[in-house]
Design a protein around this motif. Sequence first.
Motif, PDB file in Angstrom:
ATOM      1  N   ALA A   1       6.803  11.073  -2.773  1.00 45.47           N
ATOM      2  CA  ALA A   1       8.633  10.731  -2.732  1.00 45.47           C
ATOM      3  C   ALA A   1       9.090   9.276  -3.256  1.00 45.47           C
ATOM      4  N   ALA A   2       8.569   8.280  -2.245  1.00 46.91           N
ATOM      5  CA  ALA A   2       8.985   6.731  -2.853  1.00 46.91           C
ATOM      6  C   ALA A   2       8.462   6.300  -4.002  1.00 46.91           C
ATOM      7  N   ARG A   3       6.917   7.182  -4.216  1.00 48.70           N
ATOM      8  CA  ARG A   3       6.097   6.031  -5.417  1.00 48.70           C
ATOM      9  C   ARG A   3       7.009   7.216  -6.639  1.00 48.70           C
TER      10      ARG A   3
ATOM     11  N   PRO B   1      17.805   4.035   4.833  1.00 46.20           N
ATOM     12  CA  PRO B   1      16.781   3.373   5.880  1.00 46.20           C
ATOM     13  C   PRO B   1      15.711   4.652   5.792  1.00 46.20           C
ATOM     14  N   GLY B   2      14.427   4.806   5.596  1.00 47.69           N
ATOM     15  CA  GLY B   2      13.298   5.691   5.936  1.00 47.69           C
ATOM     16  C   GLY B   2      12.982   6.115   4.850  1.00 47.69           C
ATOM     17  N   PHE B   3      13.332   5.689   3.479  1.00 48.29           N
ATOM     18  CA  PHE B   3      12.935   5.322   2.426  1.00 48.29           C
ATOM     19  C   PHE B   3      11.449   5.257   2.378  1.00 48.29           C
ATOM     20  N   TRP B   4      10.903   4.606   2.636  1.00 51.66           N
ATOM     21  CA  TRP B   4       9.147   5.099   2.668  1.00 51.66           C
ATOM     22  C   TRP B   4       9.071   5.626   3.355  1.00 51.66           C
TER      23      TRP B   4
END
Length: 368
Positions: free
Chosen positions: A49-51, A41-44
């Motif tokens: 950081a997600a990229r 949850p909240g990865f994006w």
Amino acid sequence: MNELQARARELSDRISDLLVRLDIARDEARVAELEQQTFAPGFWDDAAAARKVMQELAARRDRVETWRGLERRAREAGELLELAAAEDDEQTAEEVRHELDAIEAELRRLEFQLQLSGPYDMRNAILAVHAGAGGTDSQDWAEMLLRMYLRWAERKGFETEILDLTEGEEAGIKSATIEVRGPYAYGYLKSERGVHRLVRLSPFNSAATRQTSFAKVEVMPEVDEVGEIEINPDDLKIDVFRSSGAGGQNVQKNSTAVRITHIPTGIVVTCQNERSQAQNKESAMKVLEARLLELELNRQEEEKARLKGEHVDVSFGSQVRNYVLHPYKLVKDLRTGYETTDTTAVLDGEIDPFIEAYLRSQVGQEVA
């Protein structure tokens, strides 16, 4: 048939050995770990950081799929050969022979790619071309080199973006900076940095005299890690101005072009290709970060050479390649000795043989 079976076993053994040496099992474990992170949850929430996670995931997954796929093809070829031998099936054996040829060619390509093992080789590249002294002829030569690199990138399936371009007064360009995006873009292109020399009949001289022109190519790895290069905002002088076209004519009514000066090093970068000042500033900062990273790499190389008691030229200002179009046709790399008479193909982007010759010459040496 026995010869084919021996060849299939030899290929399988080579691939198996490389799977161990490359620790593909570790990559598989890392892929599973990164995939789990993408489901959190909240990865994006943190896009940057997600990229970064997604880029690493894509790179490692591609590496695993490539090597496991080659391993599977070699295994299946061996199994087919066993069946063909048992049934004395010459047609199947011939089909497997072609497959083994393809597997071996792919293995050679991948083994060559392993030469791109520098810490920055996998990254995108920032490439800059600068016309040397010589007026219009050199500016035309700089534009020919820019086209050569853009065509090469297109052939490799790389994405390119022109970050900055200053046109010449009459023809060609004074300088251009492009971003080349794709796996190992920097690893390949680092072989191109240096001075490129052209000898030809000048198309800009009514007497059609022979002209020698020079252009300098710079190649830098793109900074892709947060905090890798720290820049103090107080160290920057930022100027804005109107974008200009050929002959210095203004082509924008608003001041969207950006010039950034890094005061401690004196490095100056400009960007005027985007429509907004914010976009130009972002692109200029990307180039500045790359130049500062390259500066640090140069410093490290100089220090290594000093400790070894060696001399190393890290200015990349030395001549690396000659392109002769008159009185004969020849492109020759002065570092490796590789040469070809097919100048048209080279200038149309077919420079892989030069790149490969350079990379092979660097095996066993520490290069950035």
